[in-house]
Design an enzyme around this catalytic site. Structure first.
Site, PDB file in Angstrom:
ATOM      1  N   CYS A 134       0.840  -1.204   0.000  1.00 55.11           N
ATOM      2  CA  CYS A 134       0.000   0.000   0.000  1.00 55.11           C
ATOM      3  C   CYS A 134       0.873   1.250   0.000  1.00 55.11           C
ATOM      4  O   CYS A 134       1.391   1.648   1.041  1.00 55.11           O
ATOM      5  CB  CYS A 134      -0.935  -0.003   1.209  1.00 55.11           C
ATOM      6  SG  CYS A 134      -2.047   1.424   1.252  1.00 55.11           S
ATOM      7  N   CYS A 137      -0.467   4.104   2.110  1.00 53.32           N
ATOM      8  CA  CYS A 137      -0.313   3.865   3.550  1.00 53.32           C
ATOM      9  C   CYS A 137       1.112   4.152   4.010  1.00 53.32           C
ATOM     10  O   CYS A 137       1.335   4.780   5.045  1.00 53.32           O
ATOM     11  CB  CYS A 137      -0.658   2.418   3.897  1.00 53.32           C
ATOM     12  SG  CYS A 137      -2.286   1.853   3.387  1.00 53.32           S
ATOM     13  N   ASP A 138       2.090   3.664   3.236  1.00 54.21           N
ATOM     14  CA  ASP A 138       3.469   3.625   3.722  1.00 54.21           C
ATOM     15  C   ASP A 138       4.447   4.493   2.938  1.00 54.21           C
ATOM     16  O   ASP A 138       5.614   4.614   3.332  1.00 54.21           O
ATOM     17  CB  ASP A 138       3.972   2.173   3.703  1.00 54.21           C
ATOM     18  CG  ASP A 138       3.171   1.276   4.641  1.00 54.21           C
ATOM     19  OD1 ASP A 138       2.720   1.775   5.683  1.00 54.21           O
ATOM     20  OD2 ASP A 138       2.987   0.090   4.323  1.00 54.21           O
TER      21      ASP A 138
END
Length: 307
Positions: A134, A137-138
């Site tokens: 992701c 996300c990261d």
């Protein structure tokens, strides 16, 4: 046989949020957490884009907090996997762990989706230490660093474009000599100066040490093996929604995502609702999963009042 008023299947952001709302509505929900309590989010480390945590929050801490909040309001949260369902009549009949039979008046399916990985031992070794599925996300953790994205479809191109705005350099590792992505996405990637496309390449190994990912070993179709130096390794080869166990009764799209009616969480079976990534092929974020869990619980409350 136990008869449950509101059964929630899945223990991620969607399931826990549904349990919070259903508990507060007095629906006495029972939640089975499945194979991965906390959901996909527990495979990452710090979550920096969930509202209310200006310094970020540990992913497991966030999920533990949601779980505890649901329990505080009375949710019955249990370990176990729902392995079979019969939605042909109400009350619905379900089987847990292949042996325990239960009945439910209403069901929320919140089983999420599982990211596809290459299946490399080194890939699993560095999950949460530089290997991620992701980018949104990261990606923030790799500002001004070099990363790689595996994949050649729209998702891979979107993730590479997103990362290119944050990172110093983005390698795209593409198995073939062409993209599967739309022409518009292809052009965007090809015209981004800090994206380098590595055609006809497969990943042999993710390289790293105790601090995390340091590189990747690749092979071209011509047999050449070479290493690239990177800090982050992102998978963008698709997700598999965890919906196989309900497909006999619940409509899904060609990729297995549960189809819900319009902007609701209703499925084709009255009394069965779906929330989170199992019905969301587009966003797949903890915050959107939590929001749909809220909607599902509110719709279950309305459904049970009318039945």
């Amino acid at each position: 046989m136990e008869n449950i008023r509101c059964l929630i299947i899945g223990g991620g952001p969607a399931g826990y949020t549904a349990a919070i709302y259903a508990s507060r509505a007095g629906l006495a929900p029972v939640l089975y957490e499945g194979m991965e309590p906390g959901g996909q989010l527990t495979t990452t480390t710090v979550v920096e884009n969930f509202p209310g945590f200006p310094e970020g929050v540990d992913a497991i801490q966030l999920m533990d907090g949601m779980r505890a909040q649901a329990q505080r309001f009375g949710a019955d949260i249990r370990r176990g996997v729902v392995t079979a369902v019969d939605f042909s009549e109400r009350p619905f009949r379900l089987k847990v762990d292949g042996e325990t039979d239960i009945e439910a008046q209403a069901v929320i399916i919140a089983t999420g989706a599982t990211a596809k990985y290459l299946g490399l031992p080194s890939e699993q070794k560095f999950r949460g230490m530089g290997v991620s599925a992701c980018a949104t996300c990261d990606g923030f953790f790799y500002r001004k660093k070099d990363v790689a994205v595996v994949g050649g479809g729209d998702t891979a191109c979107e993730e590479a474009s997103y990362l290119a705005g944050i990172c110093r350099k983005v390698y795209m590792i593409v198995r073939r000599d062409v993209f599967r992505a739309s022409l518009a996405m292809q052009e965007r990637v090809k015209n981004t100066p800090n994206i380098e496309i590595l055609w006809n390449c497969n990943t042999l190994e993710v390289l790293g040490d105790e601090s995390g990912v340091t590189g990747a070993r690749l092979s071209r179709k011509d047999g050449k093996v070479f290493d690239i130096s990177i800090d982050g390794f992102f998978l963008a080869i698709g997700h598999h929604p965890n919906s196989d166990f309900v497909k006999e009764f619940i409509d899904t799209d060609e990729n297995g995502y549960i189809i819900t009616e319009g902007k609701s969480t209703r499925t084709n079976v009255e009394g069965v609702f779906a929330a989170g990534d199992v019905q969301d092929p587009r966003f797949r974020q903890a915050i959107t999963a939590a929001a749909s869990g809220c909607k599902a619980a509110l719709e279950v409350e309305k459904y049970l009042l009318s039945h």
